[in-house]
Design a protein around this motif. Sequence first.
Motif, PDB file in Angstrom:
ATOM      1  N   LEU A 195       0.824  -1.210   0.000  1.00 20.37           N
ATOM      2  CA  LEU A 195       0.000   0.000   0.000  1.00 20.37           C
ATOM      3  C   LEU A 195       0.857   1.258   0.000  1.00 20.37           C
ATOM      4  O   LEU A 195       0.494   2.258  -0.620  1.00 20.37           O
ATOM      5  CB  LEU A 195      -0.915  -0.003   1.233  1.00 20.37           C
ATOM      6  CG  LEU A 195      -2.145  -0.917   1.167  1.00 20.37           C
ATOM      7  CD1 LEU A 195      -2.834  -0.972   2.519  1.00 20.37           C
ATOM      8  CD2 LEU A 195      -3.114  -0.427   0.097  1.00 20.37           C
ATOM      9  N   GLY A 196       1.988   1.200   0.662  1.00 18.57           N
ATOM     10  CA  GLY A 196       2.862   2.360   0.714  1.00 18.57           C
ATOM     11  C   GLY A 196       3.777   2.496  -0.484  1.00 18.57           C
ATOM     12  O   GLY A 196       4.515   3.489  -0.591  1.00 18.57           O
ATOM     13  N   GLY A 197       3.728   1.509  -1.400  1.00 19.21           N
ATOM     14  CA  GLY A 197       4.647   1.541  -2.533  1.00 19.21           C
ATOM     15  C   GLY A 197       3.969   1.642  -3.878  1.00 19.21           C
ATOM     16  O   GLY A 197       4.558   1.290  -4.907  1.00 19.21           O
ATOM     17  N   LEU A 198       2.726   2.154  -3.918  1.00 20.01           N
ATOM     18  CA  LEU A 198       2.008   2.252  -5.195  1.00 20.01           C
ATOM     19  C   LEU A 198       2.694   3.186  -6.164  1.00 20.01           C
ATOM     20  O   LEU A 198       2.580   3.020  -7.380  1.00 20.01           O
ATOM     21  CB  LEU A 198       0.564   2.704  -4.951  1.00 20.01           C
ATOM     22  CG  LEU A 198      -0.289   1.776  -4.079  1.00 20.01           C
ATOM     23  CD1 LEU A 198      -1.707   2.310  -3.960  1.00 20.01           C
ATOM     24  CD2 LEU A 198      -0.296   0.358  -4.636  1.00 20.01           C
ATOM     25  N   ASP A 199       3.426   4.166  -5.637  1.00 25.30           N
ATOM     26  CA  ASP A 199       4.137   5.100  -6.518  1.00 25.30           C
ATOM     27  C   ASP A 199       5.356   4.457  -7.164  1.00 25.30           C
ATOM     28  O   ASP A 199       6.002   5.064  -8.019  1.00 25.30           O
ATOM     29  CB  ASP A 199       4.556   6.349  -5.748  1.00 25.30           C
ATOM     30  CG  ASP A 199       5.462   6.035  -4.564  1.00 25.30           C
ATOM     31  OD1 ASP A 199       5.485   4.870  -4.116  1.00 25.30           O
ATOM     32  OD2 ASP A 199       6.147   6.957  -4.081  1.00 25.30           O
ATOM     33  N   LYS A 200       5.657   3.214  -6.790  1.00 25.75           N
ATOM     34  CA  LYS A 200       6.791   2.500  -7.386  1.00 25.75           C
ATOM     35  C   LYS A 200       6.406   1.774  -8.669  1.00 25.75           C
ATOM     36  O   LYS A 200       7.268   1.238  -9.369  1.00 25.75           O
ATOM     37  CB  LYS A 200       7.355   1.486  -6.392  1.00 25.75           C
ATOM     38  CG  LYS A 200       7.788   2.076  -5.057  1.00 25.75           C
ATOM     39  CD  LYS A 200       8.872   3.123  -5.210  1.00 25.75           C
ATOM     40  CE  LYS A 200       9.320   3.648  -3.845  1.00 25.75           C
ATOM     41  NZ  LYS A 200      10.338   4.727  -3.983  1.00 25.75           N
TER      42      LYS A 200
END
Length: 243
Positions: A10-15
């Motif tokens: 959830l915290g890495g969607l910008d990856k």
Amino acid sequence: MSTSVTALTLGGLDKLPTHARRCVFWEIDPAVAENSREFADPVFEKEAWLSTVMLEWGSCGQVANVNGNVAGCALYSPPSAVPRATLFPTSPVSPDAVLLTTLSAEWPYPDADVGHRLISAVVADLVRRGVRALEAFGIRTDPPTKAMSDRVLGSMTLMERIGSPVRESGSASAATRCSPETCMINADFLEDVGFEVVAQHHRFPRLRLELDSDHGWKEDVERALDQLLAAAALTVPFRIGAA
């Protein structure tokens, strides 16, 4: 070249790669897409879908990195969470299977290497969770005469479409428009990594990879990867469609 694959969080969607973050081909109800002139924020729509699936079902993505750079991704989920999964002539997905919707490699990283590592990570995750099979709707565009090392994950030449493409607002909409041409996986590639056709169609076959403990999926994928790398070593590297 060092390739690593990690589970999407959830915290890495910008990856996620740029197109994968904006692509809502699978996630938006086709009727909504057809009746809407544009989506103001496809990134928001995609992140909302991913967040919902991860909160309700669990891990639904894998991201590949090469030397610290994003090199590709794979997305998968229960078919009930994918509105467009019901539209194909080879629908529905088998009730015991998870649907692989996205498998992409970013230029200039090798499709074969990145694609196989992503598939291995997806399968390993699903086997741990007791899933019996992985299915995907593939695209066929050319006769299967290309060497495996020359095949790409996504098709860019299909003229026939499933439903209407999803239109996005903004100046980049033409480049990022979601359609079968940009958002589906090459059926030949899926067969190369061990999937088998379970519903034939000249354009949109449905393919299946059994994940039970007796299938030996790891050996199959590793064998296919060895074949791809060996074929690539005998040819001059290039990307399909490049000048």
